[in-house]
Motif scaffolding. Structure first.
Motif, short mmCIF file in Angstrom:
data_model
loop_
_atom_site.label_atom_id
_atom_site.label_comp_id
_atom_site.label_asym_id
_atom_site.label_seq_id
_atom_site.Cartn_x
_atom_site.Cartn_y
_atom_site.Cartn_z
N ALA A 1 -48.32 -20.37 -33.20
CA ALA A 1 -47.16 -21.01 -32.56
C ALA A 1 -47.35 -22.50 -32.50
O ALA A 1 -48.48 -23.01 -32.44
CB ALA A 1 -46.97 -20.46 -31.14
N GLU A 2 -46.22 -23.21 -32.55
CA GLU A 2 -46.22 -24.65 -32.36
C GLU A 2 -46.02 -24.96 -30.88
O GLU A 2 -45.30 -24.25 -30.18
CB GLU A 2 -45.09 -25.30 -33.17
N ALA A 3 -46.66 -25.99 -30.42
CA ALA A 3 -46.49 -26.40 -29.02
C ALA A 3 -45.05 -26.82 -28.78
O ALA A 3 -44.47 -27.57 -29.57
CB ALA A 3 -47.44 -27.54 -28.69
N PRO A 4 -44.42 -26.34 -27.70
CA PRO A 4 -43.08 -26.83 -27.36
C PRO A 4 -43.10 -28.35 -27.24
O PRO A 4 -44.09 -28.94 -26.80
CB PRO A 4 -42.80 -26.16 -26.02
N GLU A 5 -41.99 -28.97 -27.61
CA GLU A 5 -41.92 -30.43 -27.60
C GLU A 5 -42.28 -30.99 -26.23
O GLU A 5 -41.79 -30.54 -25.20
CB GLU A 5 -40.52 -30.89 -27.98
N GLY A 6 -43.17 -31.96 -26.23
CA GLY A 6 -43.57 -32.60 -24.99
C GLY A 6 -44.68 -31.89 -24.24
O GLY A 6 -45.00 -32.25 -23.11
N THR A 7 -45.31 -30.89 -24.86
CA THR A 7 -46.38 -30.14 -24.20
C THR A 7 -47.63 -30.11 -25.08
O THR A 7 -47.60 -30.47 -26.26
CB THR A 7 -45.96 -28.69 -23.90
N VAL A 8 -48.71 -29.65 -24.49
CA VAL A 8 -49.97 -29.44 -25.22
C VAL A 8 -50.31 -27.96 -25.12
O VAL A 8 -50.32 -27.39 -24.03
CB VAL A 8 -51.11 -30.30 -24.64
N LEU A 9 -50.59 -27.35 -26.27
CA LEU A 9 -50.79 -25.90 -26.31
C LEU A 9 -52.12 -25.57 -26.98
O LEU A 9 -52.50 -26.20 -27.97
CB LEU A 9 -49.64 -25.23 -27.08
N ALA A 10 -52.82 -24.59 -26.45
CA ALA A 10 -54.03 -24.07 -27.06
C ALA A 10 -54.07 -22.58 -26.84
O ALA A 10 -53.43 -22.05 -25.92
CB ALA A 10 -55.27 -24.73 -26.46
N THR A 11 -54.82 -21.86 -27.66
CA THR A 11 -55.00 -20.43 -27.42
C THR A 11 -56.09 -20.24 -26.38
O THR A 11 -57.01 -21.05 -26.26
CB THR A 11 -55.38 -19.67 -28.70
N PHE A 12 -55.97 -19.17 -25.64
CA PHE A 12 -56.99 -18.89 -24.63
C PHE A 12 -58.31 -18.52 -25.30
O PHE A 12 -59.39 -18.78 -24.75
CB PHE A 12 -56.52 -17.76 -23.71
N ALA A 13 -58.24 -17.95 -26.50
CA ALA A 13 -59.47 -17.62 -27.24
C ALA A 13 -60.29 -18.88 -27.50
O ALA A 13 -61.52 -18.87 -27.36
CB ALA A 13 -59.11 -16.93 -28.55
N ASP A 14 -59.62 -19.97 -27.90
CA ASP A 14 -60.33 -21.23 -28.13
C ASP A 14 -60.95 -21.76 -26.84
O ASP A 14 -62.07 -22.29 -26.84
CB ASP A 14 -59.39 -22.28 -28.72
N LYS A 15 -60.22 -21.63 -25.72
CA LYS A 15 -60.73 -22.10 -24.44
C LYS A 15 -61.90 -21.24 -23.94
O LYS A 15 -62.79 -21.73 -23.23
CB LYS A 15 -59.61 -22.10 -23.40
N LEU A 16 -61.90 -19.97 -24.32
CA LEU A 16 -63.04 -19.12 -24.00
C LEU A 16 -64.25 -19.49 -24.86
O LEU A 16 -65.39 -19.52 -24.38
CB LEU A 16 -62.68 -17.65 -24.20
N ALA A 17 -63.98 -19.76 -26.12
CA ALA A 17 -65.07 -20.07 -27.05
C ALA A 17 -65.83 -21.32 -26.62
O ALA A 17 -67.06 -21.37 -26.71
CB ALA A 17 -64.52 -20.24 -28.46
N ASP A 18 -65.10 -22.34 -26.15
CA ASP A 18 -65.80 -23.57 -25.73
C ASP A 18 -66.16 -23.56 -24.24
O ASP A 18 -66.78 -24.51 -23.74
CB ASP A 18 -64.98 -24.82 -26.07
N GLY A 19 -65.75 -22.50 -23.53
CA GLY A 19 -66.12 -22.35 -22.13
C GLY A 19 -65.35 -23.20 -21.16
O GLY A 19 -65.65 -23.20 -19.95
#
Length: 421
Positions: A100-118
């Motif tokens: 998915a693309e981040a909605p305009e004006g927002t910052v988006l990441a997958t939770f998997a990436d946030k888990l991977a980097d802790g």
């Protein structure tokens, strides 16, 4: 000599522990995340809660969750059309975030990436010994979305976070931060078919002066056991309206945990539970007023048919420093069957002395006079009953003051009554 009796595990408890041992090495996360997962499993090893656990008194999870389906790697799910036309859709399909693309004006990441980097490890793990929902989700959640709405942003179109499954197990996490002075509408959609165990945990931080409308719409098939939780912190002079609709699943436990941290903040909860068949639905809220001059109102409307059972547990806690708190809570139930039932347990814990707090609960049937009034004007009994029931529920929907959202929710309401009316 003291002999401790070992309680025999249920099939569901064994299945959860075995599933974790099989999936542990494939789940994303650094050392901090792995420790949080282990903490969660240690809680699960103590067994699922039953009626003797006060927080679960109305939902004997050990009995109601008799079996747990296995993970199904072959299950395929597809994104749904958005609830509100024009919304940006971010889908999690069978526990995996779709591209998915981040909605305009927002910052988006997958939770998997946030888990991977802790970076979001602190969000995992049970909050206390009774937090089974977060424990199950923390053990298994592998993906979801992390959304950041910057300070001052005004999102013109709603964002829809979809958790879609097609049987088996699906465990999802969402995290959202709404910056200072920002405004947004977010729909959290829980939908899917087949026999499934679904858990979804959300973390929402509402910054100072922000204005957020957040909707949770749960419409899953009769074979689903759904465990949901939303954790919220509200900043100074911020406003959050949370709308919850449950209109599906055989077993639902939706927890709402809110901390009003900022002076002058406002929280509104509006809930609609549409219960049919032999379903069981439990909405449990814990609201902490921690700052002065905070306001909250909670209105829950329930429609119970067939042999369905439901419960609303609402606990409001007012801290010593939270003077001038204004908190009101109401739970209203319309019973349409002698075999169904609904329990309400409002609680107030007040440690401040300058507050205005109150609660109330009602249970009723359709008013005979109202029904007679409509039938006397040529409306048949079934249609008249439907009009009265929909009016009972629609009242809280109309409070949202957002026409596209109101129309979308009323369409879902009509769809439910077309099947269960």
């Amino acid at each position: 000599m003291n002999v401790q009796t070992q309680i025999k595990r249920t099939a569901a408890e064994d299945a959860l522990i075995e599933a974790f041992s099989q999936r542990e090495t494939s789940l994303p996360g650094n050392a901090g995340v792995r420790e949080k997962r282990s903490e969660a499993v240690r809680l699960l090893e103590q067994g699922l809660p039953n009626r003797k656990v006060e927080a679960w008194h109305y939902t004997d999870l050990r009995r109601l969750l008799a079996t747990v389906p296995a993970f199904d790697p072959t299950a395929t799910a597809s994104p749904k059309e958005p609830l509100v036309a024009g919304s940006t859709v971010l889908s999690v399909l069978n526990g995996v975030a779709a591209k998915a693309e981040a909605p305009e004006g927002t910052v988006l990441a997958t939770f998997a990436d946030k888990l991977a980097d802790g970076s979001l490890a602190a969000l995992l793990g049970p909050a206390d010994k009774d937090d089974t929902v977060s424990a199950i989700n923390s053990a298994f959640a592998a993906d979801g979305f992390a959304l950041d709405i910057p300070a001052g942003a005004t999102l013109k179109a709603p964002i829809e976070l979809q958790n879609v499954h097609a049987g088996g197990q699906a465990h999802t996490r969402f995290a959202a931060r709404v910056g200072e002075g920002a405004s947004a509408t977010v729909v959290e959609r829980q939908t899917g078919d087949g026999d499934a165990l679904v858990s979804s945990v959300t973390h929402l931080d509402v910054g100072d002066g922000a204005d957020v409308l957040w909707l949770i719409v749960q419409e899953q098939s009769e074979g689903v056991s759904h465990l949901g939780q939303i954790n919220v912190r509200i900043g100074k002079d911020a406003k959050l309206t949370l709308f919850v609709m449950n209109a599906g699943a055989k077993l639902t436990r939706q927890e709402v945990r809110v901390v009003a941290d900022g002076e002058g903040s406002e929280f509104r909860l509006r809930g609609v539970n549409l219960l049919s068949g032999q379903s069981h639905c439990d909405v449990t809220m814990i609201l902490d007023h921690n700052a002065p001059a905070t306001v909250s109102t909670e209105v829950i409307r329930n429609v119970v048919t067939d042999r369905a059972e439901g419960a609303f547990q609402g606990q409001i806690r007012v801290a010593r420093d939270a003077q001038k708190t204004d908190a009101k809570m109401a739970c209203n139930t319309l019973l349409l069957s002698d075999e169904g039932g609904f329990s309400a347990k409002p609680e107030l814990e007040i440690f401040a002395d300058d507050v205005a707090c109150g609660h109330g609960a009602t249970v009723t049937e359709i008013e005979a006079d109202h029904l007679f009034y409509l039938m006397a004007r040529g409306i048949d009994e079934k249609t008249a009953r439907g009009l009265l029931v929909k009016a009972f529920v629609a009242e809280v929907i109309e409070e949202l003051e957002n026409e596209p959202v109101i129309e979308a929710l009323e369409a879902r309401l009509n769809a439910w009554f077309a099947t269960h009316g």
